[in-house]
Write an enzyme that holds these catalytic residues in place. Structure first.
Site, PDB file in Angstrom:
ATOM      1  N   SER A 182      -1.832  -4.791  -8.973  1.00 57.08           N
ATOM      2  CA  SER A 182      -3.236  -4.982  -8.617  1.00 57.08           C
ATOM      3  C   SER A 182      -4.093  -5.527  -9.759  1.00 57.08           C
ATOM      4  CB  SER A 182      -3.831  -3.667  -8.119  1.00 57.08           C
ATOM      5  OG  SER A 182      -3.663  -2.647  -9.070  1.00 57.08           O
ATOM      6  N   HIS A 210      -1.416  -4.766  -1.875  1.00 60.42           N
ATOM      7  CA  HIS A 210      -2.075  -6.070  -2.043  1.00 60.42           C
ATOM      8  C   HIS A 210      -1.285  -7.213  -1.407  1.00 60.42           C
ATOM      9  CE1 HIS A 210      -5.538  -5.036  -4.516  1.00 60.42           C
ATOM     10  NE2 HIS A 210      -4.772  -4.078  -4.984  1.00 60.42           N
ATOM     11  N   LYS A 241      -7.536  -3.256   2.604  1.00 56.72           N
ATOM     12  CA  LYS A 241      -7.771  -4.484   1.835  1.00 56.72           C
ATOM     13  C   LYS A 241      -7.781  -5.666   2.807  1.00 56.72           C
ATOM     14  CE  LYS A 241      -5.744  -2.143  -2.149  1.00 56.72           C
ATOM     15  NZ  LYS A 241      -6.983  -1.564  -2.680  1.00 56.72           N
TER      16      LYS A 241
HETATM   17  C1  LIG Z   1      -1.407  -1.201  -5.634  1.00 54.85           C
HETATM   18  C2  LIG Z   1      -2.302  -0.299  -4.846  1.00 54.85           C
HETATM   19  N1  LIG Z   1      -1.743   0.680  -4.123  1.00 54.85           N
HETATM   20  C3  LIG Z   1      -2.492   1.511  -3.384  1.00 54.85           C
HETATM   21  C4  LIG Z   1      -3.868   1.410  -3.355  1.00 54.85           C
HETATM   22  C5  LIG Z   1      -4.673   2.369  -2.561  1.00 54.85           C
HETATM   23  O1  LIG Z   1      -5.071   1.804  -1.352  1.00 54.85           O
HETATM   24  P1  LIG Z   1      -6.385   2.337  -0.614  1.00 54.85           P
HETATM   25  O2  LIG Z   1      -7.549   1.629  -1.201  1.00 54.85           O
HETATM   26  O3  LIG Z   1      -6.122   2.032   0.814  1.00 54.85           O
HETATM   27  O4  LIG Z   1      -6.447   3.821  -0.861  1.00 54.85           O
HETATM   28  C6  LIG Z   1      -4.490   0.402  -4.086  1.00 54.85           C
HETATM   29  C7  LIG Z   1      -5.974   0.261  -4.050  1.00 54.85           C
HETATM   30  O5  LIG Z   1      -6.673   0.335  -4.990  1.00 54.85           O
HETATM   31  C8  LIG Z   1      -3.695  -0.464  -4.854  1.00 54.85           C
HETATM   32  O6  LIG Z   1      -4.256  -1.427  -5.607  1.00 54.85           O
END
Ligand SMILES: Cc1ncc(COP(=O)(O)O)c(C=O)c1O
Length: 393
Positions: A182, A210, A241
């Site tokens: 991310s 992502h 997202k």
């Molecule tokens: C790589 C990754 N995994 C999981 C999440 C968590 O997702 P959510 O925003 O749906 O809780 C994020 C979000 O920030 C992320 O970037």
């Protein structure tokens, strides 16, 4: 007078201010869109994860409203008691078809899906082998599981293999990577990690937060992108997202999903989504199937903006996705860059330690399918001006 037992927090905040790392929350005044208003300033928004612009898509909006009218605003219970509505089951069936897996379970967020799943499937005698840049929700899940945690350097699959090879054959092992990282926008080393998992009998898990809606056919994710179907035991995706609403899910075998129904703590102990959220997510799957040209637009914009930043001379790391970091090194400089961009009409969030390594501070840009060429060109012009002003270029 009672002394303030939380006084040390103020001291720590003061230290952040001194280091130039103190942040105030940017407040969005209106819809989450490519050009919008934060803190009374109209900006080109390069900070959201709204990859496909679905937060404001008419079909999602309409289905959410229809579900609210028909079913109310809340589910009223956790899934395992009275909070499983037929619309939740419909979403899970649709996601399982989309991901080509036997079953899917939806969680309240991607964070809950990762943390809840890792903590449920592992226990203290097990071991998890994890990329050093995996998301915080994976790290927290590992800690909650009480399994031993072995971290390998980012995408260093030879190191991952060495770690796995030294572990007792009989020990349960989980090999885990983000599909798209991310903060850097590069892809997990999926094919090589799947080979290692098969050679040593590891459970293979990928967090495709992502990648959902971005990579693979119709946005099916990196497992589809790398043709790894059937080789990843646990696929996590997010609905927060590219899908434009809220939630996370785990796709895998029927046994995995039923086990999580019984053991995943966010599933057992936190209320399920309002019907409007489930309805919006189902509508998003319809959009991915019926309007794949949105994903193509996302990639056209990604290529245009990424190559624009590189031509200007910024260090954009190894990004392979719509996430493009502009790496400047020093944390205070990254925050300064972000602030100056904002004053000039571009919102790109500054990111520093502990989210990234101390010497890898950056502003992170994310383009969406809904940015116009003019908006992206404007953003590039502002990057050029501010980059020169701050002697980054
Ligand atoms: C790589 C990754 N995994 C999981 C999440 C968590 O997702 P959510 O925003 O749906 O809780 C994020 C979000 O920030 C992320 O970037």
């Amino acid at each position: 007078m009672r002394s303030d037992p939380l006084g040390y927090l103020t001291t720590e905040l003061e230290a952040l201010k001194q280091q130039g790392l103190y942040r105030t929350l940017r407040v969005l005044e209106g819809e989450q869109k490519a050009k919008t208003t934060f803190d009374h300033r109209q900006v080109v928004n390069l900070s959201s994860n709204n990859y496909l612009g679905l937060t404001t898509h008419p079909l999602l909006r309409e289905r959410a409203l229809e579900a609210t009218r028909r079913l109310g605003v809340g589910s009223g219970s956790v899934r395992s008691i009275a909070g499983t509505m037929d619309i939740h089951m419909e979403l899970e069936r649709r996601l399982a078809v989309f991901k080509h897996t036997e079953a899917v379970v939806v969680f309240q967020s991607g964070f809950a899906a990762n943390a809840g799943t890792v903590a449920a499937v592992l226990s203290k005698d097990d071991v998890v082998i994890s990329d050093e840049l995996n998301h915080a929700s994976i790290i927290d899940g590992c800690r909650l599981s009480r399994a031993a945690i072995k971290v390998f350097p980012h995408k260093d699959t030879a190191a991952a293999r060495r770690i796995v090879a030294e572990l007792p054959a009989a020990q349960r092992k989980l090999l885990i990577t983000d599909g798209v990282f991310s903060m850097d926008g590069d892809l997990g080393a999926l094919p090589a990690l799947c080979d290692i998992a098969e050679e040593f009998g590891c459970i293979m898990m990928v967090d495709d937060a992502h990648a959902s809606g971005v990579f693979g056919r119709n946005g099916r994710g990196t497992i589809d992108h790398f043709s790894m179907h059937g080789r990843v035991d646990i696929q996590v995706g997010t609905l927060s997202k590219a899908i434009g609403a809220l939630g996370g899910y785990v796709a895998g075998s029927r046994a995995l999903v039923e086990f999580l129904y019984h053991r995943a703590r966010p599933f057992l102990f936190s209320t399920s989504h309002p019907p409007a959220v489930a309805a919006a997510c189902i509508a998003a799957l319809d959009v991915l199937e019926q309007e794949p040209q949105i994903i193509e637009r996302l990639w056209e914009n990604t290529r245009f903006f990424k190559s624009g930043l590189q031509t200007l001379g910024f260090n954009t790391g190894l990004s392979e996705s719509p996430i493009t970091p502009v790496i400047v090194g020093d944390g205070a400089l990254a925050m300064k860059l972000s602030d100056r961009l904002f004053q000039e009409g571009v919102f790109a969030q500054g990111i520093a330690f502990p989210t990234v390594a101390r010497d890898k501070a950056r502003v992170r840009t994310i383009v969406t399918a809904t940015h116009t060429r003019d908006e992206l060109q404007f953003a590039l012009d502002v990057f050029a001006k501010v980059g020169r002003e701050l002697s980054i270029l």
